[in-house]
Design a protein around this motif. Sequence first.
Motif, mmCIF file in Angstrom:
data_model
loop_
_atom_site.group_PDB
_atom_site.id
_atom_site.type_symbol
_atom_site.label_atom_id
_atom_site.label_comp_id
_atom_site.label_asym_id
_atom_site.label_seq_id
_atom_site.Cartn_x
_atom_site.Cartn_y
_atom_site.Cartn_z
ATOM 1 N N VAL A 13 -4.367 5.453 11.262
ATOM 2 C CA VAL A 13 -3.463 4.343 10.960
ATOM 3 C C VAL A 13 -4.067 3.486 9.863
ATOM 4 O O VAL A 13 -5.226 3.090 9.933
ATOM 5 N N GLN A 14 -3.254 3.221 8.843
ATOM 6 C CA GLN A 14 -3.658 2.338 7.748
ATOM 7 C C GLN A 14 -2.975 0.995 7.945
ATOM 8 O O GLN A 14 -1.763 0.935 8.149
ATOM 9 N N SER A 15 -3.772 -0.072 7.897
ATOM 10 C CA SER A 15 -3.204 -1.416 7.979
ATOM 11 C C SER A 15 -3.639 -2.209 6.750
ATOM 12 O O SER A 15 -4.771 -2.079 6.286
ATOM 13 N N THR A 16 -2.709 -2.982 6.243
ATOM 14 C CA THR A 16 -2.968 -3.814 5.075
ATOM 15 C C THR A 16 -2.784 -5.277 5.471
ATOM 16 O O THR A 16 -1.766 -5.633 6.078
ATOM 17 N N ILE A 70 -7.336 -3.323 2.890
ATOM 18 C CA ILE A 70 -6.798 -2.144 3.553
ATOM 19 C C ILE A 70 -7.872 -1.555 4.479
ATOM 20 O O ILE A 70 -9.019 -1.364 4.071
ATOM 21 N N ASN A 71 -7.458 -1.258 5.700
ATOM 22 C CA ASN A 71 -8.359 -0.677 6.696
ATOM 23 C C ASN A 71 -7.722 0.585 7.275
ATOM 24 O O ASN A 71 -6.495 0.692 7.347
ATOM 25 N N LEU A 72 -8.565 1.507 7.670
ATOM 26 C CA LEU A 72 -8.115 2.694 8.398
ATOM 27 C C LEU A 72 -8.719 2.660 9.795
ATOM 28 O O LEU A 72 -9.899 2.306 9.950
ATOM 29 N N VAL A 73 -7.935 3.023 10.796
ATOM 30 C CA VAL A 73 -8.467 3.197 12.136
ATOM 31 C C VAL A 73 -8.124 4.602 12.608
ATOM 32 O O VAL A 73 -7.091 5.172 12.243
ATOM 33 N N TYR A 74 -9.034 5.129 13.395
ATOM 34 C CA TYR A 74 -8.882 6.465 13.956
ATOM 35 C C TYR A 74 -8.721 6.337 15.451
ATOM 36 O O TYR A 74 -9.540 5.730 16.117
ATOM 37 N N LEU A 75 -7.629 6.896 15.934
ATOM 38 C CA LEU A 75 -7.301 6.806 17.368
ATOM 39 C C LEU A 75 -7.730 8.068 18.092
ATOM 40 O O LEU A 75 -7.840 9.125 17.519
#
Length: 152
Positions: free
Chosen positions: A124-127, A147-152
């Motif tokens: 998931v990319q969140s800005t 911008i950040n990426l998270v891995y679920l």
Amino acid sequence: MRPVLSLEALKAKVGETVGTSDWILVDQERIDRFAETTGDHQFIHVNPELARQTPFGTTIAHGFLSLSLLAPMGYSAMPLIAGVKMGVNYGLNRVRFLAPVKSGSRIRGHFRLADVTERAKGVVQSTYHVTVEIEGEEKPALQAEWINLVYL
């Protein structure tokens, strides 16, 4: 404590301010350590006597120091997505340094969620539009699109 939201709940917050960080002191010791780490020893940052002769009247933090403090600000302000295994900094689209952070000032970040996109299964990319406030000052230190990426 940071809220933990489902991905759907986070998506519902797009356009909202989702958090404000704790205050962080930017004192001369922090500025000097940053100068030592980066090799940027410009007098405006590390020489109080010469800096007194400038329009700022004192030393100021490096812009990149203020920017680097987005990480701890984010830890105290940005919501977590339920089931996250890890998050990484993906980068910045835009950064503007708007006002100097004088030595001894406190700053904090205000985080407005601009976008949430599922890039791939479990990624998931969140800005965030971030404004860094200087305590007692009218003008913010900086504004950035982070911008950040998270891995679920």
